[in-house]
Design a protein around this motif. Structure first.
Motif, PDB file in Angstrom:
ATOM      1  N   UNK A   4      56.744  48.256  24.156  1.00  0.00           N
ATOM      2  CA  UNK A   4      56.936  47.633  22.838  1.00  0.00           C
ATOM      3  C   UNK A   4      58.275  46.914  22.753  1.00  0.00           C
ATOM      4  N   UNK A   5      59.272  47.435  23.464  1.00  0.00           N
ATOM      5  CA  UNK A   5      60.570  46.763  23.509  1.00  0.00           C
ATOM      6  C   UNK A   5      60.439  45.419  24.222  1.00  0.00           C
ATOM      7  N   UNK A   6      59.702  45.396  25.342  1.00  0.00           N
ATOM      8  CA  UNK A   6      59.506  44.148  26.089  1.00  0.00           C
ATOM      9  C   UNK A   6      58.807  43.109  25.220  1.00  0.00           C
ATOM     10  N   UNK A   7      57.813  43.537  24.441  1.00  0.00           N
ATOM     11  CA  UNK A   7      57.074  42.604  23.576  1.00  0.00           C
ATOM     12  C   UNK A   7      58.013  41.988  22.534  1.00  0.00           C
ATOM     13  N   UNK A   8      58.855  42.812  21.914  1.00  0.00           N
ATOM     14  CA  UNK A   8      59.786  42.283  20.915  1.00  0.00           C
ATOM     15  C   UNK A   8      60.856  41.397  21.561  1.00  0.00           C
ATOM     16  N   UNK A   9      61.278  41.762  22.773  1.00  0.00           N
ATOM     17  CA  UNK A   9      62.198  40.880  23.509  1.00  0.00           C
ATOM     18  C   UNK A   9      61.554  39.513  23.743  1.00  0.00           C
ATOM     19  N   UNK A  10      60.291  39.537  24.139  1.00  0.00           N
ATOM     20  CA  UNK A  10      59.562  38.305  24.402  1.00  0.00           C
ATOM     21  C   UNK A  10      59.391  37.476  23.130  1.00  0.00           C
TER      22      UNK A  10
END
Length: 625
Positions: free
Chosen positions: A276-282
């Motif tokens: 979920x962190x990667x998605x928000x970073x993206x």
């Protein structure tokens, strides 16, 4: 040692996704330490490593006397019985030399700061320099918010030499020099901010979010004025293919293990996941991409600030729905963001995150990005506390001297050395024109350009206006005056230099020009019937009765003679023009008449005999009717 563990892990990540990178290139950012007052053997310049805490002095220098404590030489305890504060305001500050070991680097710096030290020099156990970082898990780390001390790491051999020299009575004077810590090639600074959307990583996350909020206005101003070019970045890595089916990779990665981030709580059984962190970073990276394409890259700061406030993990709003609401509030098309994000479950590459992974690998003078958060300025990594004013100073030091924006030259950011005695440069006290030019690193003495006029000279003792426009600036340094509605100047307005009093004046042309009394000095109006009156810069000459004054000949003549002479002259000119016209007309008529008569007679002769003419027979061709 926490930084080495983190660096090792990230090196492994780099080796996994960057085959071309054979070794992790973590760059130790250095500055110069100059020993200027000691034995000849010790004098010189040495490299020392910047710490990743405290407030650095990018673009400036710091000078002090080195001292080595007799006790508490590792500075792990408070210096309760010792004060290193200068005895008087004019005295040099103290640089405390301490040994490595026994406690965190930040503990040493905090104890030294409380004792009145201006900088701390930590001696390494070897001659290999490392970067001193903040502790990852320090229960008493609240003091870090107030830690401002300049801290550097020095080599073992330099530390030994300093200690040996301190046994002598002679003082050791040292200068820490940050002026060349960052490149400053041109009038625009390019900088990056390597960040993360995770807001539950403790003190570093808190510092990061606070920095974004407080630095937003400054960053947007610099970007909108074209002074900087800012790019945000996000660190990711990928799982080896043989581990993509594991729970850890599935929990922390998207796109079939290609892009991963650590679990916020470091517990895969609860809370939010690294995925979920990667998605928000993206999403944030895509927001910047779309905003940049629309010509408004500075909107990224607004989005990140609002997202960190409205979509927090602790309030269970850290999701895509909340992100979309924030995106819509800025009028950005969510469809473009979604197209950029793509399918995070597909076994495919994501162009944005793939570019982020390659950007993590260092090139040139910039090493791999292994510390998060990290600011990169002109392709060099910033070291120090993530403080808005400290980062601004670092950015300001990246401008070429003389091109810094006004924001960098404010009194809160740097000291204007031109305010004291013009910085030792040339100046004109009359017009307040000065050759002193304030820059972030200090003053430069450079002859100015005023109202389009270039001043030439060495900038220190001499500057003078040049070219044809020099009279526009302080009248070229020459005399000028106004009186009785008249203006006079002694400035010669061409490519020559110098001052010369105008006609009707005498003097040096620089300090003064005095009116010449032409009447008194008998330089004009000397005829017997003339009456002279002096004026400022000239004179007036009147003649008695009806006489007229001719200035060119300095005589008086009768007005009647002047009028008669003028009248006859005009008459002779008039009659002469008439005569020329009459003669021309008669000549013209005579020539035209003769020409016409000859033509008419020739035509008529073909049809009838004329007086005195012989009849000419007309011959016809066989084709005539």
């Amino acid at each position: 040692m926490r930084i080495w563990k983190l660096g090792f892990v990230i090196c492994v990540w780099f080796l996994l996704f960057a085959v071309e990178s054979c070794l992790c290139r973590f760059m130790v950012e250095n500055i110069n330490l100059k020993v200027t007052s000691s034995s000849e053997d010790l004098k010189g310049s040495y490299k020392c490593a910047l710490a990743n805490f405290g407030i650095p002095r990018y673009g400036g220098t710091l000078r002090g006397l080195v001292k080595y404590p007799k006790e508490n030489q590792e500075a792990c305890n408070n210096f309760t019985d010792v004060s290193f504060k200068p005895d008087n305001p004019g005295a040099l500050p103290v640089f405390l030399l301490v040994d490595r070991g026994g406690c965190y680097f930040t503990n040493k710096a905090w104890n030294a700061q409380n004792a009145g030290v201006a900088a701390i020099l930590v001696t390494h156990e070897t001659d290999d320099l490392i970067t001193m970082d903040m502790p990852e898990h320090d229960p008493n780390a609240t003091y870090l918010q107030n830690l401002t001390l300049s801290s550097v790491f020095i080599t073992h051999s330099l530390g030994v030499s300093l200690k040996k020299e301190l046994e002598k009575p002679n003082p050791i004077l040292v200068t820490l020099d940050w002026t060349e810590a960052l490149p400053h090639p041109d009038e625009r600074v390019e900088y990056e901010f390597w960040t993360n959307t995770n807001d539950e990583c403790g003190l570093k996350c808190d510092n990061q979010l606070n920095f974004v909020k407080t630095f937003k206005k400054v960053a947007q101003t610099l970007e909108q004025n074209g002074d900087t070019r800012f790019t945000p970045h996000y660190i990711t890595w990928y799982c080896p293919e043989e581990y993509t089916s594991s729970d850890k990779c599935k929990s922390q990665c998207i796109n079939h293990g290609r892009y991963c981030a650590p679990d916020p709580e470091e517990d895969f059984s609860k809370g939010y996941t690294g995925k979920e962190v990667v998605v928000q970073n993206l999403i944030q990276a895509c927001f910047y991409k779309v905003a940049n394409e629309s010509g408004k890259p500075w909107l990224w700061w607004d989005y990140v600030t609002d997202f960190s406030t409205r979509c927090q993990m602790k309030e269970h709003k850290y999701d895509q729905e909340c992100a979309h609401e924030v995106i819509k509030s800025f009028g950005v098309d969510t469809k473009k963001i979604d197209e950029c994000v793509g399918d995070t479950t597909a076994d495919t590459e994501n162009a944005v995150l793939k570019a982020e992974q390659h950007a993590q690998i260092g090139s040139g003078t910039r090493g791999d990005v292994t510390i998060q958060p990290t600011v990169v300025i002109n392709n060099r990594q910033y070291r120090g506390r993530l403080d808005n004013k400290a980062v601004l100073k670092a950015i300001c030091s990246g401008f070429k001297e003389g091109t810094e924006p006004a924001l960098c030259l404010s009194y809160e950011i740097e000291t204007n050395e031109c305010l004291v005695d013009n910085g030792g440069c040339w100046s004109d006290k009359v017009t307040n024109i000065t050759a002193c030019k304030d820059t972030f690193r200090g003053k430069v003495c450079e002859c100015p350009v005023v109202n389009g006029v270039k001043f030439v000279g060495d900038g220190y003792t001499h500057c003078e206006a040049s070219a044809a426009l020099r009279c526009q600036v302080n009248n070229g340094g020459c005399w000028e005056g106004s009186k009785e509605g008249r203006n006079y100047t002694a400035c010669i307005g061409d490519h020559t230099k110098g001052c010369e009093c105008p006609s009707g004046f005498k003097g040096d042309g620089v300090n003064s020009c005095e009116d010449i009394d032409e009447c008194k000095e008998k330089k004009a109006c000397q005829c017997s019937k003339c009456k002279c009156k002096n004026t400022w810069g000239s004179y007036e000459c009147n003649c008695a009765a009806n006489l007229f004054y001719l200035k060119e000949h300095d005589i008086c003549i009768s007005a009647k003679d002047v009028n008669t002479s003028d009248g006859w002259g005009f008459a002779w000119v008039f009659f002469g023009l008439i005569a020329i016209g009459v003669v021309g007309y008669i000549f013209y008529k005579y020539r035209v008449r003769r020409y016409m008569d000859s033509e008419i007679r020739a035509i008529m002769a073909q049809y009838m005999p004329l007086d005195g003419e012989v009849e000419v027979p007309v011959t016809r061709s066989h084709g005539d009717i």
